[in-house]
Write an enzyme that holds these catalytic residues in place. Sequence first.
Site, PDB file in Angstrom:
ATOM      1  N   ASP A 256       0.703  -1.191  -0.036  1.00  0.00           N
ATOM      2  CA  ASP A 256       0.051   0.018  -0.092  1.00  0.00           C
ATOM      3  C   ASP A 256       0.896   1.234  -0.151  1.00  0.00           C
ATOM      4  O   ASP A 256       1.325   1.532   0.988  1.00  0.00           O
ATOM      5  CB  ASP A 256      -0.986  -0.049   1.244  1.00  0.00           C
ATOM      6  CG  ASP A 256       0.022  -0.134   2.625  1.00  0.00           C
ATOM      7  OD1 ASP A 256       0.857  -0.973   2.510  1.00  0.00           O
ATOM      8  OD2 ASP A 256      -0.617  -0.073   3.417  1.00  0.00           O
TER       9      ASP A 256
ATOM     10  N   GLU B 299      12.804   0.862   6.547  1.00  0.00           N
ATOM     11  CA  GLU B 299      11.616   0.060   6.220  1.00  0.00           C
ATOM     12  C   GLU B 299      11.874  -0.243   4.603  1.00  0.00           C
ATOM     13  O   GLU B 299      11.301  -1.297   4.249  1.00  0.00           O
ATOM     14  CB  GLU B 299      10.413   1.027   6.444  1.00  0.00           C
ATOM     15  CG  GLU B 299       9.216  -0.111   6.069  1.00  0.00           C
ATOM     16  CD  GLU B 299       7.988   0.886   5.963  1.00  0.00           C
ATOM     17  OE1 GLU B 299       6.818   0.432   5.853  1.00  0.00           O
ATOM     18  OE2 GLU B 299       7.934   2.424   5.771  1.00  0.00           O
TER      19      GLU B 299
END
Length: 617
Positions: free
Chosen positions: A342, A538
């Site tokens: 996403d 991340e």
Amino acid sequence: MLTVNEPVRNGALWRVFLVLSALAHVVHGAVIIQKYPFAADNRLQSELPPSCPSEIYCHGKLLDTVQMASIYEDSKTFVDMKMKKTPNETLAAFNDFMEQKKEQPNKQELQEWVESMFEKPGAEFEDWIPDDWIESPRFLENVKDSDLRGFAKKLNGIWHELGRKMIADVGINPEQYSIIPVDHPVIVPGGRFREFYYWDSYWIVLGLLHSEMNKTTRGMLENFLSIVRRYGFIPNGGRIYYSMRSQPPLLCGMVKSYVDATNDTQFAMDSVETLEREFEFFMNNYIVEVNGHQLAAYGYKSNGPRPESYREDVISARVFDKEDDKQDYYCELKAAAESGMDFSSRWFIKDGTNKGNLTDLKCRSIIAVELNAILYWNAKIISEFYALKNDIRKAQMYEAKADEIKKAVDAVLWNEEEGAWLDYDLINKKHRHYFVPTNLSPLWTGCYDKNDTSLPKKVLAYIEKMELDTYPGGVPNTLADTNEQWDFPNVWPPMQHMLIVGLDGMDSAETKALAFKWAQRWVRGNYLAYKDTRAMFEKYSATELGGHGGGGEYEVQTGFGWSNGAVMDLMNKYGDQLTTDDSKNNGGALVSYSVNTGIIATIVAFVVGIFGLETTR
């Protein structure tokens, strides 16, 4: 120790809600497959349940007022805050406050009210250091390069920073929290992600097992198994506002990794019925019929914006005039979030292409390669665990289910011209010829014909055609630069690990050599970024070795659970060959390796044979 043996969240009302929602999805899902075999569920979205029953954390006037006022830069901040009073008392106080302010409080007044009624995020946790952590796990001995060994030791220490244990009050007053209560402490991704996330945890578990933190790992797995028994599946993350969507179902893979590392076959046998339940949940709620085959698409459905991104969703939905169109869009946003990617152009369908923006999301109408490859893997693992119990009937049944999924993946998703598996567009009834690392995910899960000796050559030709070996920082997630975080130039740790493990698993010296080359590049890039910033990220950048990524809905996050786990697994696997030496950046004797499968690949294979380099692990 906090113990939660019964479903929680508004008591019996929440249990009834979950049961009725699941039944509604199962029953309606069967109708949809028959009536709309090539399209997403386009019924009235107002009929769907909300993300959860809470009128504070999931829907209602209070949530709308607070989130639309944008009193916090990140919408997730508010829905992670603990109530100081009960939900009824909080709602009554809110109604009184709004009446006093004639329904129009200013931003400062609203923030002051919120902070008088809610505690700051993180109030549900107490300080916790894993008691099974050790300073020098054995895997460090596998890492021969002294700089990388020091790096690996630092990563082992990061588990201290990412451990979370819930306070006892979460079990006593669960209705005052958005956190989902669990019995055991967890390792979280990091940054704004204060709770467990489902698919992140697969790579976290790999890292924990290399750190010999078997007790912590087992506790996390027991948490997940208890959640499956409560919900029927594992939510996207450990908050109630995620409880009507899941993520790629990797619990089977986590349990198998734990069992393989510990030889705790009793845990496998004790877990298998719960793993079966999760598998069947996906098969009952995510399957559509495509060209005579049953395959899965993301998109478990609920009403309304994502609570953790409420304001962003409402604003972006303003392009739609009709309320049903807005609700349909919210479903697409949540389906893409359920995929884990996403957001990305992978899920855009506009005039039959991947062009467009978030309002062109059609994730529910795309058959995703990795979802089906993972479901195949789940069926294989469940079959293996039933065999351990000598339940031959169930073992054979799940072996047959795995075979059916593999046949469907091969028939519908394999593209011979490309030499890869491709997502399938249900609306336009065609393959989506756009690169995503998941196009090669069947290699990772073993969802392919191991006897097909031509497959390695086809895969390498596809990699060369896509020019995937040309990026200094790793294989990008897509080749479309849209500023969405799962698009170019961002490189994601789980995708790199998936590609490397998949290539290494093939019976081919050429694919194994490329897997090592990519592992060398990835580990060295992570090392350089950590050396420069003292942080694990991340996501990273394809355009720079050691550069971190950007774009998307929030700033790049540090921590970071799956980054640690993926790189630790690769250092354990290739530790005797990896180096920080610039002159050996691409793997020493393999420095000149190209993905061409002709003369150069033959020379590399010859060199590997002559010098006895280890190519299988």
